[in-house]
Scaffold this active site. Structure first.
Site, short mmCIF file in Angstrom:
data_model
loop_
_atom_site.label_atom_id
_atom_site.label_comp_id
_atom_site.label_asym_id
_atom_site.label_seq_id
_atom_site.Cartn_x
_atom_site.Cartn_y
_atom_site.Cartn_z
N GLN A 47 73.29 55.46 24.45
CA GLN A 47 73.38 54.02 24.10
C GLN A 47 73.31 53.18 25.38
OE1 GLN A 47 75.96 56.16 22.33
NE2 GLN A 47 74.23 56.45 20.99
N GLY B 13 68.95 58.99 20.76
CA GLY B 13 67.70 59.74 20.68
C GLY B 13 67.03 59.69 22.04
N ASP C 131 68.14 52.76 24.40
CA ASP C 131 66.69 52.99 24.35
C ASP C 131 65.98 52.57 25.64
OD1 ASP C 131 67.05 53.77 21.67
OD2 ASP C 131 66.97 51.68 21.04
N LYS D 164 66.53 56.70 29.06
CA LYS D 164 67.43 57.54 29.85
C LYS D 164 67.04 59.02 29.79
CE LYS D 164 70.93 55.89 27.58
NZ LYS D 164 70.28 54.78 26.84
P1 IMP Z 1 76.34 53.32 15.32
O1 IMP Z 1 76.46 53.80 16.73
O2 IMP Z 1 75.46 54.22 14.48
O3 IMP Z 1 77.66 53.03 14.68
O4 IMP Z 1 75.56 51.92 15.35
C1 IMP Z 1 76.12 50.74 15.92
C2 IMP Z 1 75.06 49.93 16.62
O5 IMP Z 1 74.60 50.61 17.78
C3 IMP Z 1 73.80 49.68 15.78
O6 IMP Z 1 73.27 48.41 16.12
C4 IMP Z 1 72.85 50.75 16.25
O7 IMP Z 1 71.50 50.41 16.04
C5 IMP Z 1 73.19 50.81 17.74
N1 IMP Z 1 72.91 52.10 18.35
C6 IMP Z 1 73.63 53.23 18.27
N2 IMP Z 1 73.08 54.20 19.01
C7 IMP Z 1 71.99 53.68 19.59
C8 IMP Z 1 71.02 54.20 20.50
O8 IMP Z 1 71.07 55.34 20.93
N3 IMP Z 1 70.05 53.33 20.87
C9 IMP Z 1 69.99 52.05 20.45
N4 IMP Z 1 70.88 51.52 19.61
C10 IMP Z 1 71.87 52.33 19.18
#
Ligand code: IMP
Length: 433
Positions: free
Chosen positions: A223, A40, A13, A16
């Site tokens: 991420q 996102g 977040d 990017k």
């Molecule tokens: P997952 O990727 O859905 O398995 O989530 C694992 C961890 O990564 C969680 O803490 C999510 O909130 C975080 N996470 C995954 N994708 C994003 C992102 O695009 N931005 C911020 N946090 C993310």
């Protein structure tokens, strides 16, 4: 053979999407290499405001080929609605290519993600619930289904029936959930194949051909480095490699192609989901930044945790990615504070440390050591030249540069493409930005 990486330097977040949209004006290929629709990316330009989860943020620059690499896991329903939404808004998506090696997030992955989180109880990771983790687990377990598999119906049906049989045992016996109908999933596969077919491609060849021709490739990270499976705050991480190493695997390129790697950092820190965050702020200041900056997830709408800039974590990211440049975003959010803090070290078990601990429980016990710097009254919001940045804000930016140990090339002062200060060129310009 110039490739340029744009990598999240924190917990995701960092903005990017805006940065990649801006830099894409000077790129020939823009490629996503990891993650899924847990990401996102928000883009605001002359064509409007867009929230992207899978399509590369370079899609708005007409000269770019946009690539979804083998390293991603794809929910094809999400990809389809994203593409159709872009088409409906007049964006040309004929330049999109999807790797035949990318894995598919199946409906059982999404359920599995949610059931596993529920079963973890108070130790839940706070995943986005999009099935990303279970899809990567199946990839590693060699029971995943790839985009290219859609093109061989007979083989796909045989494999998928076997996988669904095993998944149903897990879902029913372990979690007491409802089994999936294999026929229904196979039907979805047929619909996806028909729609996706024109986009399916051996994208590593597109990327390699472009590199050989000296074209500029922008590697769009998703991420952030602190969510990296190996280099992040394990187990509170995502299941892929958002660091630059993930780009090599997730697209099929080597390190010799890399001309530069930029780390994108917010001027403060946010995190969504569980896990340690040493500089997390109490509700009063944290809440005021959250509301001012609208720190709510683009994907899940969850409130993001907010903290001061964590220089120890930032330095760790810079090292594991060998950042050659920093792109600083959301500086304008700090406009108007009396003072601003930067974490320059941690105290752990009564001793000062300057490294980022590998253990999440040790990190959770770290107390930040802060430097407090004077704030600035005059707004930085919307500025486009470095000279106009107020003196105290410049001092803050220069201090961050020292703490991260890497030169700051670009500063974002607002969500729109043009609200950008370029201090140094990250990608050598052949078109005017
Ligand atoms: P997952 O990727 O859905 O398995 O989530 C694992 C961890 O990564 C969680 O803490 C999510 O909130 C975080 N996470 C995954 N994708 C994003 C992102 O695009 N931005 C911020 N946090 C993310």
């Amino acid at each position: 053979m110039p490739a340029y990486g744009v990598i999240g330097g924190q917990w995701g977040d960092e903005g990017k999407g805006k940065v990649v949209d801006y830099l894409s004006q000077d790129a020939d290929v823009v490629a996503r290499f990891s993650g899924g629709n847990n990401a996102g990316h928000t883009v605001i330009n002359e064509q409007g405001e867009f929230k992207l989860h899978l399509v590369p943020s370079g899609i708005f620059s007409p000269q770019t080929t946009c690539v979804i690499g083998n390293g991603l896991v794809l929910d094809l329903n999400v990809l389809r609605s994203e593409v159709e939404n872009l088409q409906a808004r007049g964006v040309d998506i004929s330049r999109l290519q999807v790797s035949d090696r990318a894995h598919i997030i199946m409906p059982y992955h999404i359920l599995q993600d949610q059931l596993e989180e529920k079963a973890r109880g108070e130790n839940a990771l706070g995943t986005t619930g999009r099935g990303v983790g279970p899809a990567y687990v199946d990839k590693t377990a060699r029971s995943g289904i790839r985009v290219g598999d859609l093109l061989n119906k007979e083989e796909l049906h045989t494999r998928l029936r076997q996988v669904i049989k095993e998944k149903n045992v897990l879902i029913q016996r372990m979690y007491g959930g409802e089994p999936f109908s294999a026929n229904q999933i196979l039907e979805s596969c047929s619909e996806w194949t028909e729609w996706l077919n024109p986009f399916i491609s051996a994208v590593e060849s597109t990327v390699q051909t472009a590199l050989t021709a000296g074209k500029k490739i922008l590697l769009e990270g998703a991420q952030g480095a602190l969510l990296d499976l190996d280099h992040g705050t394990y187990p509170y991480v995502t299941s892929s490699h958002p660091t630059i190493g993930g780009a090599a695997i997730g697209l099929g390129i080597g390190y010799r192609s890399l001309e530069g790697v930029a780390g994108v950092y917010k001027a403060y820190t946010t995190r969504v989901g569980s896990g340690p965050m040493p500089t997390e702020l109490d509700e009063t200041i944290g809440e005021s930044i959250r509301e001012k900056a609208w720190e709510y997830g683009t994907t899940t709408g969850r409130a993001r945790r907010v903290g001061w800039f964590d220089g120890v974590a930032a330095r760790h990211s810079a090292l594991v990615n060998e950042f050659s440049a920093v792109i600083l975003t959301r500086l304008d959010v700090l406009d108007g504070f009396d003072t601003v803090k930067v974490c320059v070290g941690y105290r752990l078990n009564g001793k000062q440390i300057n490294y980022f601990p590998s253990s999440a429980s040790a990190l959770a016990r770290c107390e930040p050591i802060y430097e407090e710097v004077p704030g600035w009254d005059q707004p930085t919001a919307g500025l486009t030249t470095w000279e106009k940045v107020p003196t105290n804000a410049r001092t803050y930016v220069e201090r961050l540069q020292e703490v991260i140990g890497c030169p700051i090339s670009i500063i974002s002062t607002g969500p729109h493409r043009h609200e950008t200060i370029q201090i140094h060129q990250f990608i050598p310009s052949t078109r005017s930005l």
